[in-house]
Design a protein around this motif. Structure first.
Motif, mmCIF file in Angstrom:
data_model
loop_
_atom_site.group_PDB
_atom_site.id
_atom_site.type_symbol
_atom_site.label_atom_id
_atom_site.label_comp_id
_atom_site.label_asym_id
_atom_site.label_seq_id
_atom_site.Cartn_x
_atom_site.Cartn_y
_atom_site.Cartn_z
ATOM 1 N N MET A 1 9.595 6.077 -7.790
ATOM 2 C CA MET A 1 9.603 5.207 -6.592
ATOM 3 C C MET A 1 8.148 4.833 -6.263
ATOM 4 O O MET A 1 7.316 5.710 -6.081
ATOM 5 N N THR A 2 7.884 3.542 -6.269
ATOM 6 C CA THR A 2 6.497 3.112 -6.037
ATOM 7 C C THR A 2 6.347 2.508 -4.657
ATOM 8 O O THR A 2 7.190 1.712 -4.221
ATOM 9 N N GLN A 3 5.274 2.911 -4.006
ATOM 10 C CA GLN A 3 4.945 2.303 -2.711
ATOM 11 C C GLN A 3 3.519 1.783 -2.796
ATOM 12 O O GLN A 3 2.653 2.397 -3.425
ATOM 13 N N LEU A 4 3.271 0.629 -2.217
ATOM 14 C CA LEU A 4 1.919 0.091 -2.103
ATOM 15 C C LEU A 4 1.790 -0.520 -0.718
ATOM 16 O O LEU A 4 2.736 -1.161 -0.248
ATOM 17 N N VAL A 5 0.638 -0.354 -0.104
ATOM 18 C CA VAL A 5 0.372 -1.069 1.135
ATOM 19 C C VAL A 5 -0.208 -2.427 0.749
ATOM 20 O O VAL A 5 -1.274 -2.501 0.113
ATOM 21 N N VAL A 6 0.541 -3.474 1.059
ATOM 22 C CA VAL A 6 0.151 -4.840 0.673
ATOM 23 C C VAL A 6 -0.516 -5.512 1.867
ATOM 24 O O VAL A 6 -0.030 -5.417 3.007
ATOM 25 N N GLY A 7 -1.638 -6.171 1.613
ATOM 26 C CA GLY A 7 -2.335 -6.921 2.663
ATOM 27 C C GLY A 7 -2.394 -8.386 2.313
ATOM 28 O O GLY A 7 -2.462 -8.748 1.132
ATOM 29 N N GLY A 8 -2.331 -9.220 3.336
ATOM 30 C CA GLY A 8 -2.519 -10.659 3.157
ATOM 31 C C GLY A 8 -3.808 -11.060 3.848
ATOM 32 O O GLY A 8 -3.949 -10.838 5.050
ATOM 33 N N ALA A 9 -4.743 -11.600 3.064
ATOM 34 C CA ALA A 9 -6.036 -12.014 3.641
ATOM 35 C C ALA A 9 -5.998 -13.509 3.891
ATOM 36 O O ALA A 9 -6.490 -14.305 3.083
ATOM 37 N N GLN A 10 -5.355 -13.888 5.003
ATOM 38 C CA GLN A 10 -5.369 -15.313 5.367
ATOM 39 C C GLN A 10 -6.809 -15.698 5.634
ATOM 40 O O GLN A 10 -7.579 -14.937 6.230
ATOM 41 N N MET A 11 -7.185 -16.904 5.169
ATOM 42 C CA MET A 11 -8.542 -17.370 5.417
ATOM 43 C C MET A 11 -8.507 -18.610 6.292
ATOM 44 O O MET A 11 -7.630 -19.465 6.146
ATOM 45 N N GLU A 32 -12.933 -5.287 3.283
ATOM 46 C CA GLU A 32 -13.383 -4.050 3.955
ATOM 47 C C GLU A 32 -12.458 -3.699 5.115
ATOM 48 O O GLU A 32 -12.092 -2.533 5.306
ATOM 49 N N GLU A 33 -11.998 -4.725 5.856
ATOM 50 C CA GLU A 33 -11.018 -4.456 6.924
ATOM 51 C C GLU A 33 -9.724 -3.938 6.300
ATOM 52 O O GLU A 33 -9.115 -2.977 6.797
ATOM 53 N N ALA A 34 -9.345 -4.526 5.168
ATOM 54 C CA ALA A 34 -8.120 -4.093 4.480
ATOM 55 C C ALA A 34 -8.231 -2.614 4.083
ATOM 56 O O ALA A 34 -7.298 -1.834 4.289
ATOM 57 N N ALA A 35 -9.381 -2.231 3.557
ATOM 58 C CA ALA A 35 -9.574 -0.826 3.147
ATOM 59 C C ALA A 35 -9.443 0.095 4.358
ATOM 60 O O ALA A 35 -8.791 1.148 4.291
ATOM 61 N N SER A 36 -9.975 -0.353 5.494
ATOM 62 C CA SER A 36 -9.917 0.507 6.702
ATOM 63 C C SER A 36 -8.483 0.648 7.194
ATOM 64 O O SER A 36 -8.168 1.568 7.958
ATOM 65 N N GLU A 86 -14.981 -0.668 -5.912
ATOM 66 C CA GLU A 86 -15.523 0.391 -5.025
ATOM 67 C C GLU A 86 -14.450 0.881 -4.050
ATOM 68 O O GLU A 86 -14.290 2.087 -3.824
ATOM 69 N N LEU A 87 -13.663 -0.050 -3.525
ATOM 70 C CA LEU A 87 -12.660 0.303 -2.517
ATOM 71 C C LEU A 87 -11.317 0.661 -3.148
ATOM 72 O O LEU A 87 -10.412 1.137 -2.445
ATOM 73 N N GLY A 88 -11.183 0.426 -4.451
ATOM 74 C CA GLY A 88 -9.915 0.760 -5.115
ATOM 75 C C GLY A 88 -8.765 -0.126 -4.660
ATOM 76 O O GLY A 88 -7.632 0.325 -4.465
ATOM 77 N N ILE A 89 -9.059 -1.433 -4.486
ATOM 78 C CA ILE A 89 -8.033 -2.374 -4.017
ATOM 79 C C ILE A 89 -7.761 -3.407 -5.119
ATOM 80 O O ILE A 89 -8.680 -4.059 -5.624
ATOM 81 N N ALA A 90 -6.479 -3.561 -5.484
ATOM 82 C CA ALA A 90 -6.075 -4.636 -6.384
ATOM 83 C C ALA A 90 -6.043 -5.938 -5.591
ATOM 84 O O ALA A 90 -5.933 -5.908 -4.349
ATOM 85 N N MET A 91 -6.162 -7.078 -6.273
ATOM 86 C CA MET A 91 -6.187 -8.324 -5.516
ATOM 87 C C MET A 91 -5.677 -9.490 -6.347
ATOM 88 O O MET A 91 -5.636 -9.433 -7.585
ATOM 89 N N GLU A 265 -7.691 -13.740 8.903
ATOM 90 C CA GLU A 265 -6.832 -12.759 9.587
ATOM 91 C C GLU A 265 -6.121 -11.921 8.539
ATOM 92 O O GLU A 265 -5.500 -12.474 7.637
ATOM 93 N N LEU A 266 -6.205 -10.616 8.704
ATOM 94 C CA LEU A 266 -5.543 -9.710 7.767
ATOM 95 C C LEU A 266 -4.166 -9.332 8.302
ATOM 96 O O LEU A 266 -4.035 -8.945 9.466
ATOM 97 N N ILE A 267 -3.146 -9.459 7.453
ATOM 98 C CA ILE A 267 -1.829 -8.905 7.814
ATOM 99 C C ILE A 267 -1.516 -7.798 6.818
ATOM 100 O O ILE A 267 -1.965 -7.824 5.676
ATOM 101 N N VAL A 268 -0.762 -6.779 7.265
ATOM 102 C CA VAL A 268 -0.561 -5.580 6.439
ATOM 103 C C VAL A 268 0.909 -5.172 6.479
ATOM 104 O O VAL A 268 1.538 -5.205 7.545
ATOM 105 N N ALA A 269 1.465 -4.811 5.317
ATOM 106 C CA ALA A 269 2.846 -4.326 5.271
ATOM 107 C C ALA A 269 2.958 -3.218 4.235
ATOM 108 O O ALA A 269 2.706 -3.453 3.045
ATOM 109 N N PRO A 270 3.358 -2.002 4.638
ATOM 110 C CA PRO A 270 3.664 -0.953 3.647
ATOM 111 C C PRO A 270 4.938 -1.365 2.904
ATOM 112 O O PRO A 270 5.930 -1.688 3.556
#
Ligand code: ING
Length: 301
Positions: A1-11, A32-36, A86-91, A265-270
């Motif tokens: 079972m895989t879980q990822l926290v997905v972020g949307g970086a609206q610009m 950086e906000e996404a990592a936090s 550095e932050l370990g974030i896929a994109m 604006e960053l949006i986030v969804a586990p």
């Protein structure tokens, strides 16, 4: 079972005069906000490095090519890949690709959490026109500046999740989602730059534009039991408004994260990708339910 926290970086808007250096700095700030906020997979918009230049009629090849990237990563984009590693974030992010053979594509890439490119997609459904159109309130010259994509609709298993990419107008075509769905896609990332008004001067305004975008993304998610992240470049670019409306949609078609502004604006969804399994094994078990002997018209005309 895989879980990822997905972020949307609206610009928000990128003006014609804005440098790639300034844009990359904004993208890094969003990362950086996404990592936090615990994001592990970050989705940026279509043509994330520049203004939406297909609104401008250009004849000089050098002027056109200045909007394109000849290598990825290149000197200007390398800091973004280094930050991702550095932050370990896929994109994923979109950009205008100029190949060594001189071909022009509206492209997006996918990286893993080590900042390595694992996939590339080239936009297949190009809207707009080739020549200057005097009937339009503004131009939409994607057919002038890009070739249709030549890589099909691939998927990749990335960070344990089957991921596919599409770009902007692709989301309006059910074939896009079904081609990905037939490969077991669990996350479709779609960056977009969508004008807030219709250049052909129809009464269609922002309300309709937002509705049609959300309708397309929700339908694609539900009908293929996949998560979908639709992420905008928004705001007013040199007087031309682009809509926001970035959303992340779950495999049942429900919107689980939504941008409220037309800015960066960053949006986030586990996301729990085991949630895709039920739809894929019941109502959308394609092998059991589809009747391809009746579908020939879709590929033959
Ligand atoms: N932009 C728009 C999009 O498909 C468009 C073009 C808008 C076409 C609305 C039809 C209706 O969202 C891009 N870049 O494809």
């Amino acid at each position: 079972m895989t879980q990822l926290v997905v972020g949307g970086a609206q610009m928000g808007a990128i003006q014609r005069a804005d440098s790639r250096k300034a844009v990359i700095a904004r993208m890094i700030a969003l990362m950086e906000e996404a990592a936090s906020r615990g994001v592990e997979m970050l989705v940026y918009p279509e043509l994330a490095l520049t203004t939406f230049f297909p609104r401008w009629y250009m004849e000089d090849a050098a002027e056109v090519d200045a909007w394109f990237e000849r290598e990825m990563p290149g000197p200007q984009t390398a800091p973004l890949f280094e930050k991702a590693r550095e932050l370990g974030i896929a994109m994923t992010f979109g950009y205008a690709e100029l190949t060594p053979e001189g071909r022009h594509f509206n492209t997006s890439i996918l990286t893993n959490r080590k900042g390595e490119i694992v996939g590339k997609y080239r936009k297949i459904h190009l809207p707009g026109h080739v020549e200057y159109d005097t009937e339009r309130a503004f131009q939409h010259l994607e057919k002038r500046y890009f070739e249709p994509g030549d890589l099909g609709f691939p998927v990749w298993r990335n960070e344990g999740v089957v991921m596919g990419m599409a770009i902007c107008n692709d989301r309006r075509w059910p074939e896009t989602f079904r081609c990905l769905g037939l490969q077991g896609v669990e996350l479709v990332t779609i960056g977009y730059n969508t004008p807030s008004v219709n250049s052909q001067m129809s009464a269609e305004g922002l309300k309709e534009r937002l509705f049609h975008s959300e309708l397309s993304l929700q339908a694609g998610a539900y009908q293929n039991a996949t998560y979908v992240a639709g992420i905008a470049k928004a705001g007013v670019e040199d007087g031309h408004p682009l809509m926001g409306g970035s959303i992340i949609v779950d495999p049942n078609g429900f919107v689980i994260a939504r941008a409220e502004t037309e800015e960066d604006e960053l949006i986030v969804a586990p996301c729990d990708f085991s949630a895709c399994a039920f739809g894929k094994s019941t109502i959308f078990d394609f092998a059991r339910h589809r009747r391809i002997e009746h579908y020939g018209r879709i590929t033959s005309q």
